[in-house]
Design a protein around this motif. Structure first.
Motif, PDB file in Angstrom:
ATOM      1  N   ASP A   1      -5.580  -8.302 -12.727  1.00  0.00           N
ATOM      2  CA  ASP A   1      -4.812  -8.758 -11.570  1.00  0.00           C
ATOM      3  C   ASP A   1      -4.500 -10.244 -11.665  1.00  0.00           C
ATOM      4  O   ASP A   1      -3.404 -10.677 -11.316  1.00  0.00           O
ATOM      5  N   LEU A   2      -5.441 -11.012 -12.144  1.00  0.00           N
ATOM      6  CA  LEU A   2      -5.218 -12.446 -12.321  1.00  0.00           C
ATOM      7  C   LEU A   2      -4.083 -12.689 -13.303  1.00  0.00           C
ATOM      8  O   LEU A   2      -3.232 -13.549 -13.085  1.00  0.00           O
TER       9      LEU A   2
ATOM     10  N   ILE B   1      -5.653 -18.940  -5.131  1.00  0.00           N
ATOM     11  CA  ILE B   1      -5.630 -17.485  -5.199  1.00  0.00           C
ATOM     12  C   ILE B   1      -6.805 -17.045  -6.059  1.00  0.00           C
ATOM     13  O   ILE B   1      -7.008 -17.569  -7.158  1.00  0.00           O
TER      14      ILE B   1
ATOM     15  N   ARG C   1      -9.448  -6.842  -5.362  1.00  0.00           N
ATOM     16  CA  ARG C   1      -9.297  -7.720  -4.206  1.00  0.00           C
ATOM     17  C   ARG C   1      -8.547  -8.993  -4.625  1.00  0.00           C
ATOM     18  O   ARG C   1      -8.825  -9.567  -5.664  1.00  0.00           O
ATOM     19  N   VAL C   2      -7.596  -9.413  -3.773  1.00  0.00           N
ATOM     20  CA  VAL C   2      -6.861 -10.663  -3.992  1.00  0.00           C
ATOM     21  C   VAL C   2      -6.990 -11.465  -2.713  1.00  0.00           C
ATOM     22  O   VAL C   2      -6.660 -10.986  -1.634  1.00  0.00           O
ATOM     23  N   GLU C   3      -7.496 -12.695  -2.845  1.00  0.00           N
ATOM     24  CA  GLU C   3      -7.743 -13.516  -1.667  1.00  0.00           C
ATOM     25  C   GLU C   3      -7.070 -14.868  -1.788  1.00  0.00           C
ATOM     26  O   GLU C   3      -6.879 -15.389  -2.886  1.00  0.00           O
TER      27      GLU C   3
ATOM     28  N   LEU D   1      -0.747 -11.983 -11.539  1.00  0.00           N
ATOM     29  CA  LEU D   1      -0.384 -13.084 -10.643  1.00  0.00           C
ATOM     30  C   LEU D   1       0.090 -14.291 -11.438  1.00  0.00           C
ATOM     31  O   LEU D   1       1.083 -14.927 -11.081  1.00  0.00           O
TER      32      LEU D   1
ATOM     33  N   LYS E   1      -4.307  -8.455   0.434  1.00  0.00           N
ATOM     34  CA  LYS E   1      -3.900  -7.054   0.388  1.00  0.00           C
ATOM     35  C   LYS E   1      -3.802  -6.473   1.800  1.00  0.00           C
ATOM     36  O   LYS E   1      -3.301  -5.389   1.982  1.00  0.00           O
TER      37      LYS E   1
ATOM     38  N   CYS F   1      -1.839  -4.985  -7.384  1.00  0.00           N
ATOM     39  CA  CYS F   1      -3.152  -5.306  -7.948  1.00  0.00           C
ATOM     40  C   CYS F   1      -4.166  -4.237  -7.574  1.00  0.00           C
ATOM     41  O   CYS F   1      -4.126  -3.674  -6.485  1.00  0.00           O
TER      42      CYS F   1
ATOM     43  N   ALA G   1      -8.635 -13.507  -7.634  1.00  0.00           N
ATOM     44  CA  ALA G   1      -8.530 -12.066  -7.872  1.00  0.00           C
ATOM     45  C   ALA G   1      -9.840 -11.566  -8.453  1.00  0.00           C
ATOM     46  O   ALA G   1     -10.440 -12.231  -9.298  1.00  0.00           O
TER      47      ALA G   1
ATOM     48  N   VAL H   1       1.003  -8.664  -5.402  1.00  0.00           N
ATOM     49  CA  VAL H   1      -0.326  -8.533  -4.788  1.00  0.00           C
ATOM     50  C   VAL H   1      -0.629  -7.063  -4.506  1.00  0.00           C
ATOM     51  O   VAL H   1      -1.714  -6.569  -4.811  1.00  0.00           O
TER      52      VAL H   1
END
Length: 83
Positions: free
Chosen positions: A66-67, A59, A22-24, A70, A36, A19, A61, A16
């Motif tokens: 980034d996806l 999750i 944004r990662v939520e 992950l 993050k 990345c 991204a 994470v």
């Protein structure tokens, strides 16, 4: 990407942190947590992941790259995911 379990939380947070966007984490209750954020990571996320089998988590991204990172983490660690 829907997830069922995260067994190696420190390694997951390393991914994470690497990345760019944004990662939520979205919970079944409608909460949207910024993964993050160190505060979210250390105060609440470990508890959520430890009870993950009872929750519906997703999750999200903001960056396609980034996806992919992950996704590779989950495949490498044989975690349960659903795209």
């Amino acid at each position: 990407m829907k997830i069922e379990n995260v067994t190696n939380i420190p390694e997951f947070f390393e991914v994470v942190d690497s990345c760019k966007g944004r990662v939520e984490l979205l919970t079944g209750e409608g909460d949207r947590l910024n993964l993050k954020s160190k505060l979210c990571q250390y105060l609440s996320i470990a508890q959520i992941f430890s009870r993950c089998e009872d929750l519906h988590l997703e999750i999200v991204a903001s960056e396609e790259e980034d996806l992919r990172k992950l996704y590779q983490y989950f495949v490498k660690n044989e975690e349960k995911i659903d795209m």
